[in-house]
Motif scaffolding. Structure first.
Motif, PDB file in Angstrom:
ATOM      1  N   ASP A  80       0.869  -1.269   0.232  1.00 41.19           N
ATOM      2  CA  ASP A  80      -0.183   0.062   0.145  1.00 41.19           C
ATOM      3  C   ASP A  80       1.004   1.227   0.185  1.00 41.19           C
ATOM      4  OD1 ASP A  80      -2.122  -1.611   0.114  1.00 41.19           O
ATOM      5  OD2 ASP A  80      -2.641  -1.464   2.151  1.00 41.19           O
ATOM      6  N   PHE A  81       1.817   1.372   0.737  1.00 45.88           N
ATOM      7  CA  PHE A  81       2.744   2.349   0.892  1.00 45.88           C
ATOM      8  C   PHE A  81       3.454   2.700  -0.441  1.00 45.88           C
ATOM      9  CE2 PHE A  81       6.806   4.792   1.610  1.00 45.88           C
ATOM     10  CZ  PHE A  81       6.216   5.768   2.584  1.00 45.88           C
ATOM     11  N   ALA A  82       3.955   1.449  -1.110  1.00 42.76           N
ATOM     12  CA  ALA A  82       4.448   1.539  -2.518  1.00 42.76           C
ATOM     13  C   ALA A  82       3.489   2.125  -3.476  1.00 42.76           C
ATOM     14  CB  ALA A  82       5.053   0.080  -2.765  1.00 42.76           C
ATOM     15  N   LYS A  83       2.354   1.596  -3.535  1.00 47.35           N
ATOM     16  CA  LYS A  83       1.313   2.463  -4.430  1.00 47.35           C
ATOM     17  C   LYS A  83       1.060   3.863  -4.108  1.00 47.35           C
ATOM     18  CE  LYS A  83      -1.741  -1.830  -4.915  1.00 47.35           C
ATOM     19  NZ  LYS A  83      -3.309  -2.124  -4.690  1.00 47.35           N
ATOM     20  N   ALA A  84       1.267   4.066  -3.053  1.00 43.75           N
ATOM     21  CA  ALA A  84       1.058   5.626  -2.811  1.00 43.75           C
ATOM     22  C   ALA A  84       2.393   6.289  -3.048  1.00 43.75           C
ATOM     23  CB  ALA A  84       0.454   5.824  -1.233  1.00 43.75           C
ATOM     24  N   ASN A  85       3.532   5.842  -2.970  1.00 41.13           N
ATOM     25  CA  ASN A  85       4.878   6.318  -3.146  1.00 41.13           C
ATOM     26  C   ASN A  85       5.521   5.415  -4.138  1.00 41.13           C
ATOM     27  OD1 ASN A  85       4.910   8.761  -0.983  1.00 41.13           O
ATOM     28  ND2 ASN A  85       4.283   6.628   0.110  1.00 41.13           N
ATOM     29  N   PRO A  86       5.316   5.696  -5.373  1.00 39.43           N
ATOM     30  CA  PRO A  86       6.182   4.760  -6.275  1.00 39.43           C
ATOM     31  C   PRO A  86       7.806   4.707  -6.202  1.00 39.43           C
ATOM     32  CG  PRO A  86       4.770   6.430  -7.529  1.00 39.43           C
ATOM     33  CD  PRO A  86       4.962   6.887  -6.044  1.00 39.43           C
ATOM     34  N   ALA A  87       8.335   5.434  -5.411  1.00 40.75           N
ATOM     35  CA  ALA A  87       9.861   5.361  -5.251  1.00 40.75           C
ATOM     36  C   ALA A  87      10.251   4.322  -4.406  1.00 40.75           C
ATOM     37  CB  ALA A  87      10.350   6.789  -4.545  1.00 40.75           C
ATOM     38  N   LEU A  88       9.361   3.614  -3.655  1.00 44.15           N
ATOM     39  CA  LEU A  88       9.505   2.487  -2.746  1.00 44.15           C
ATOM     40  C   LEU A  88       9.313   1.249  -3.786  1.00 44.15           C
ATOM     41  CD1 LEU A  88      10.336   1.327  -0.191  1.00 44.15           C
ATOM     42  CD2 LEU A  88       7.671   0.920   0.046  1.00 44.15           C
ATOM     43  N   VAL A  89      10.384   0.505  -4.012  1.00 42.74           N
ATOM     44  CA  VAL A  89      10.337  -0.674  -4.839  1.00 42.74           C
ATOM     45  C   VAL A  89      10.441  -1.860  -4.108  1.00 42.74           C
ATOM     46  CG1 VAL A  89      11.684  -1.790  -7.032  1.00 42.74           C
ATOM     47  CG2 VAL A  89      11.241   0.754  -6.811  1.00 42.74           C
ATOM     48  N   ILE A  90       9.806  -2.880  -3.860  1.00 41.81           N
ATOM     49  CA  ILE A  90       9.675  -3.958  -3.368  1.00 41.81           C
ATOM     50  C   ILE A  90      10.852  -4.992  -4.310  1.00 41.81           C
ATOM     51  CG2 ILE A  90       8.728  -6.246  -2.484  1.00 41.81           C
ATOM     52  CD1 ILE A  90       6.148  -4.261  -1.919  1.00 41.81           C
ATOM     53  N   LYS A  91      11.697  -5.413  -3.673  1.00 44.67           N
ATOM     54  CA  LYS A  91      12.768  -6.226  -4.385  1.00 44.67           C
ATOM     55  C   LYS A  91      12.674  -7.822  -4.263  1.00 44.67           C
ATOM     56  CE  LYS A  91      16.796  -4.003  -3.270  1.00 44.67           C
ATOM     57  NZ  LYS A  91      18.161  -3.259  -3.265  1.00 44.67           N
ATOM     58  N   GLY A  92      12.051  -8.215  -3.212  1.00 49.09           N
ATOM     59  CA  GLY A  92      12.163  -9.624  -2.542  1.00 49.09           C
ATOM     60  C   GLY A  92      12.013  -9.792  -1.315  1.00 49.09           C
ATOM     61  N   GLY A  93      12.340 -10.771  -0.669  1.00 50.40           N
ATOM     62  CA  GLY A  93      12.370 -11.164   0.626  1.00 50.40           C
ATOM     63  C   GLY A  93      12.515 -12.589   0.827  1.00 50.40           C
ATOM     64  N   VAL A  94      12.340 -13.095   2.226  1.00 47.60           N
ATOM     65  CA  VAL A  94      12.471 -14.219   2.909  1.00 47.60           C
ATOM     66  C   VAL A  94      11.037 -14.599   3.728  1.00 47.60           C
ATOM     67  CG1 VAL A  94      14.029 -15.649   4.176  1.00 47.60           C
ATOM     68  CG2 VAL A  94      15.127 -13.865   2.830  1.00 47.60           C
ATOM     69  N   LEU A  95      10.660 -15.783   3.585  1.00 46.77           N
ATOM     70  CA  LEU A  95       9.899 -16.258   4.417  1.00 46.77           C
ATOM     71  C   LEU A  95       9.955 -17.535   4.680  1.00 46.77           C
ATOM     72  CD1 LEU A  95       6.888 -15.776   5.699  1.00 46.77           C
ATOM     73  CD2 LEU A  95       5.858 -16.615   3.531  1.00 46.77           C
ATOM     74  N   ASP A  96      10.195 -17.869   5.997  1.00 52.26           N
ATOM     75  CA  ASP A  96      10.374 -19.054   6.704  1.00 52.26           C
ATOM     76  C   ASP A  96      11.621 -19.762   6.093  1.00 52.26           C
ATOM     77  OD1 ASP A  96       8.170 -19.048   8.618  1.00 52.26           O
ATOM     78  OD2 ASP A  96       6.888 -19.875   7.108  1.00 52.26           O
ATOM     79  N   GLY A  97      12.641 -18.923   5.851  1.00 54.62           N
ATOM     80  CA  GLY A  97      13.824 -19.366   5.330  1.00 54.62           C
ATOM     81  C   GLY A  97      13.923 -19.738   3.733  1.00 54.62           C
ATOM     82  N   ARG A  98      12.649 -19.324   2.987  1.00 51.76           N
ATOM     83  CA  ARG A  98      12.789 -19.477   1.852  1.00 51.76           C
ATOM     84  C   ARG A  98      12.652 -18.287   1.147  1.00 51.76           C
ATOM     85  NH1 ARG A  98       8.654 -20.348  -2.566  1.00 51.76           N
ATOM     86  NH2 ARG A  98       7.203 -19.161  -1.159  1.00 51.76           N
ATOM     87  N   ALA A  99      13.386 -18.026   0.018  1.00 50.25           N
ATOM     88  CA  ALA A  99      13.546 -16.753  -0.655  1.00 50.25           C
ATOM     89  C   ALA A  99      12.345 -16.486  -1.605  1.00 50.25           C
ATOM     90  CB  ALA A  99      14.744 -16.558  -1.699  1.00 50.25           C
ATOM     91  N   LEU A 100      11.958 -15.130  -1.527  1.00 46.36           N
ATOM     92  CA  LEU A 100      10.697 -14.769  -2.139  1.00 46.36           C
ATOM     93  C   LEU A 100      11.091 -13.665  -3.210  1.00 46.36           C
ATOM     94  CD1 LEU A 100       8.453 -13.952   0.911  1.00 46.36           C
ATOM     95  CD2 LEU A 100       8.342 -16.125  -0.496  1.00 46.36           C
TER      96      LEU A 100
END
Length: 177
Positions: free
Chosen positions: A95-115
């Motif tokens: 939601d923050f990225a929609k309001a502020n396009p400068a924030l880019v989600i690059k990936g992540g980790v959930l329970d030891g698995r890369a996202l």
């Protein structure tokens, strides 16, 4: 030889990776300090948001036993270390990225698995834990209701049959009289 301040930063990041349920990597380039403060406040219940150095983060991730983050650790990076519900944190970031396009989600980790970034978006599209638990409870309740109905149906049918016979007998005795 590693400097003590860098070793302390790696140890802190390693602890954050180990203690969190998930971590979401973002690029914050173009966001103002006020916007970052607003983002931290939005995530305060579920996650902590910190600007990190890529090299130290890569070392900390390997120390924590996480793989697959090296591709996302390019350019200016910040990480949301999720201690609460990962779905709520992903929704907050989306939601923050929609309001502020400068924030880019690059990936992540959930329970030891890369996202990937797409995986984080899918995670954000899920309903919250409470809603999913309520739906599961509704399914269980419906199953119990069906079972109770199944067990009471023969007795109810027998009662209706006996009542119909009684009414028929009453009608036949009235006609005979």
């Amino acid at each position: 030889m590693a400097r003590p301040d860098k070793a302390a930063a790696v140890a802190e990041l390693t602890d954050l990776f180990r203690d969190s349920n998930a971590a979401v990597l973002t690029e914050y380039r173009g966001l103002t300090v006020a916007q970052l403060k607003k983002l931290r406040k939005a995530l305060s219940g579920n996650a902590t948001y910190a600007v990190v150095k890529n090299t130290l983060t890569a070392i900390a991730a390997k120390d924590a036993g996480l793989e697959g983050l090296d591709d996302a650790l390019k350019g200016p990076s910040a990480i949301a270390f999720v201690s609460g519900d990962p779905v709520e944190a992903a929704k907050g970031l989306r939601d923050f990225a929609k309001a502020n396009p400068a924030l880019v989600i690059k990936g992540g980790v959930l329970d030891g698995r890369a996202l990937t970034a797409a995986d984080v978006t899918k995670l954000a599209d899920l309903e919250s834990r409470e809603v999913l638990l309520a739906k599961a409870a509704g399914v269980f309740k419906a199953s119990l209701y069906q079972a109770a109905y199944l067990f009471t149906a023969p007795a109810a049918q027998a009662a209706r049959t006996v009542d119909a016979l009684r009414l028929k007998l009453e009608e036949s005795t009235e006609v005979a009289a």
